[in-house]
Design a protein around this motif. Sequence first.
Motif, PDB file in Angstrom:
ATOM      1  N   PHE A   1       0.829  -1.208   0.000  1.00  0.00           N
ATOM      2  CA  PHE A   1       0.000   0.000   0.000  1.00  0.00           C
ATOM      3  C   PHE A   1       0.862   1.256   0.000  1.00  0.00           C
ATOM      4  O   PHE A   1       0.623   2.188  -0.766  1.00  0.00           O
ATOM      5  CB  PHE A   1      -0.926   0.014   1.219  1.00  0.00           C
ATOM      6  CG  PHE A   1      -1.656   1.319   1.370  1.00  0.00           C
ATOM      7  CD1 PHE A   1      -2.746   1.610   0.568  1.00  0.00           C
ATOM      8  CD2 PHE A   1      -1.230   2.262   2.289  1.00  0.00           C
ATOM      9  CE1 PHE A   1      -3.412   2.823   0.686  1.00  0.00           C
ATOM     10  CE2 PHE A   1      -1.885   3.476   2.421  1.00  0.00           C
ATOM     11  CZ  PHE A   1      -2.975   3.760   1.611  1.00  0.00           C
ATOM     12  N   VAL A   2       1.892   1.286   0.845  1.00  0.00           N
ATOM     13  CA  VAL A   2       2.746   2.479   0.938  1.00  0.00           C
ATOM     14  C   VAL A   2       3.473   2.728  -0.380  1.00  0.00           C
ATOM     15  O   VAL A   2       3.558   3.864  -0.860  1.00  0.00           O
ATOM     16  CB  VAL A   2       3.760   2.314   2.090  1.00  0.00           C
ATOM     17  CG1 VAL A   2       4.794   3.436   2.058  1.00  0.00           C
ATOM     18  CG2 VAL A   2       3.040   2.300   3.425  1.00  0.00           C
ATOM     19  N   LEU A   3       3.990   1.683  -0.997  1.00  0.00           N
ATOM     20  CA  LEU A   3       4.791   1.836  -2.204  1.00  0.00           C
ATOM     21  C   LEU A   3       3.955   2.042  -3.460  1.00  0.00           C
ATOM     22  O   LEU A   3       4.370   2.779  -4.366  1.00  0.00           O
ATOM     23  CB  LEU A   3       5.685   0.606  -2.397  1.00  0.00           C
ATOM     24  CG  LEU A   3       6.771   0.395  -1.333  1.00  0.00           C
ATOM     25  CD1 LEU A   3       7.482  -0.933  -1.563  1.00  0.00           C
ATOM     26  CD2 LEU A   3       7.772   1.543  -1.344  1.00  0.00           C
ATOM     27  N   LEU A   4       2.776   1.423  -3.527  1.00  0.00           N
ATOM     28  CA  LEU A   4       2.020   1.411  -4.774  1.00  0.00           C
ATOM     29  C   LEU A   4       0.786   2.299  -4.764  1.00  0.00           C
ATOM     30  O   LEU A   4       0.223   2.585  -5.818  1.00  0.00           O
ATOM     31  CB  LEU A   4       1.599  -0.024  -5.104  1.00  0.00           C
ATOM     32  CG  LEU A   4       2.766  -1.002  -5.313  1.00  0.00           C
ATOM     33  CD1 LEU A   4       2.243  -2.433  -5.409  1.00  0.00           C
ATOM     34  CD2 LEU A   4       3.551  -0.635  -6.564  1.00  0.00           C
ATOM     35  N   ASP A   5       0.355   2.749  -3.594  1.00  0.00           N
ATOM     36  CA  ASP A   5      -0.841   3.581  -3.527  1.00  0.00           C
ATOM     37  C   ASP A   5      -0.581   4.797  -2.652  1.00  0.00           C
ATOM     38  O   ASP A   5      -0.161   5.844  -3.120  1.00  0.00           O
ATOM     39  CB  ASP A   5      -2.029   2.760  -3.002  1.00  0.00           C
ATOM     40  CG  ASP A   5      -3.358   3.466  -3.207  1.00  0.00           C
ATOM     41  OD1 ASP A   5      -3.388   4.708  -3.073  1.00  0.00           O
ATOM     42  OD2 ASP A   5      -4.363   2.808  -3.476  1.00  0.00           O
ATOM     43  N   GLY A   6      -0.827   4.684  -1.370  1.00  0.00           N
ATOM     44  CA  GLY A   6      -0.528   5.761  -0.443  1.00  0.00           C
ATOM     45  C   GLY A   6      -1.538   6.889  -0.401  1.00  0.00           C
ATOM     46  O   GLY A   6      -1.298   7.900   0.254  1.00  0.00           O
ATOM     47  N   THR A   7      -2.676   6.748  -1.079  1.00  0.00           N
ATOM     48  CA  THR A   7      -3.686   7.802  -1.086  1.00  0.00           C
ATOM     49  C   THR A   7      -4.739   7.542  -0.019  1.00  0.00           C
ATOM     50  O   THR A   7      -4.916   6.413   0.451  1.00  0.00           O
ATOM     51  CB  THR A   7      -4.386   7.892  -2.455  1.00  0.00           C
ATOM     52  OG1 THR A   7      -5.084   6.658  -2.712  1.00  0.00           O
ATOM     53  CG2 THR A   7      -3.378   8.134  -3.565  1.00  0.00           C
ATOM     54  N   ILE A   8      -5.463   8.595   0.341  1.00  0.00           N
ATOM     55  CA  ILE A   8      -6.563   8.445   1.297  1.00  0.00           C
ATOM     56  C   ILE A   8      -7.643   7.557   0.709  1.00  0.00           C
ATOM     57  O   ILE A   8      -8.184   6.673   1.385  1.00  0.00           O
ATOM     58  CB  ILE A   8      -7.132   9.820   1.674  1.00  0.00           C
ATOM     59  CG1 ILE A   8      -6.068  10.664   2.375  1.00  0.00           C
ATOM     60  CG2 ILE A   8      -8.355   9.669   2.574  1.00  0.00           C
ATOM     61  CD1 ILE A   8      -6.505  12.077   2.680  1.00  0.00           C
TER      62      ILE A   8
END
Length: 248
Positions: free
Chosen positions: A179-186
């Motif tokens: 999630f942190v590396l590939l997305d990270g959005t609210i």
Amino acid sequence: MVLSSSSSTNDNNNNNNDKDESSIQTLTNTITSDPQRTIYFSFLMTICGAVLGPFLDSYHSLFGVLTYETPLVFPIIGPSIGNEGGSDLLTCVTTYWVPPLFGLAGFIIGWLYICLDAVLMEKEEEDTSIPQLHPSIPKVLISISYFTFQYWLSGILFAHEIDRTSILVLMSTLASGGFVLLDGTISGFITSVATAIGGPLIEVGLISYLSDSWSYHYNDLGETGSYFPLWIIPVYFLGGVSSLFGDL
């Protein structure tokens, strides 16, 4: 001072109402401004879910994570190797209701991204610290591949009798890192949390209420002794990240 405080309160309420109306209007415009694009997106997300789902599900079926009472078995490469009766090089094992169920999941998750982006767009435009939306196609494909790897790895670990706690820790690490590396959005976080909660709840319903001929069960009933092991939750969480098509 009382009048000033009252006026300030009214102004804040009006501003909040304006923002709510703006978000709702943005969401409405997103859905209705281009009906053809809306239909195409809905169709694409449904088809992607219906096609990818059975292959992911097959990892858990083939590695013994779960068992279907009425399995649907078909060879991907084959039908067999060597002499008659040889094993298939690549086989998909799922059941009949899996493609439409994953198709519905793809539709819901994709539109959840779109709706959340529309509602949060104004704030994200003002806050430059929030990661940019609209990922590139390579990033989307990497996200799907990463989720596929996690699904496969969970099956492999189970087949090699790794204890459920170790699988839970590893799956949670992969899910949070992905999630942190590939997305990270609210929007992505809300979608992933919804997937991590909604997916297992749907499985509880399916396991509890499907008729015998359509039913299935996990071969490890998990920490509570019923339904499934808890490591399935972070697997579902990463399913939200794999649906970044919604941000394209």
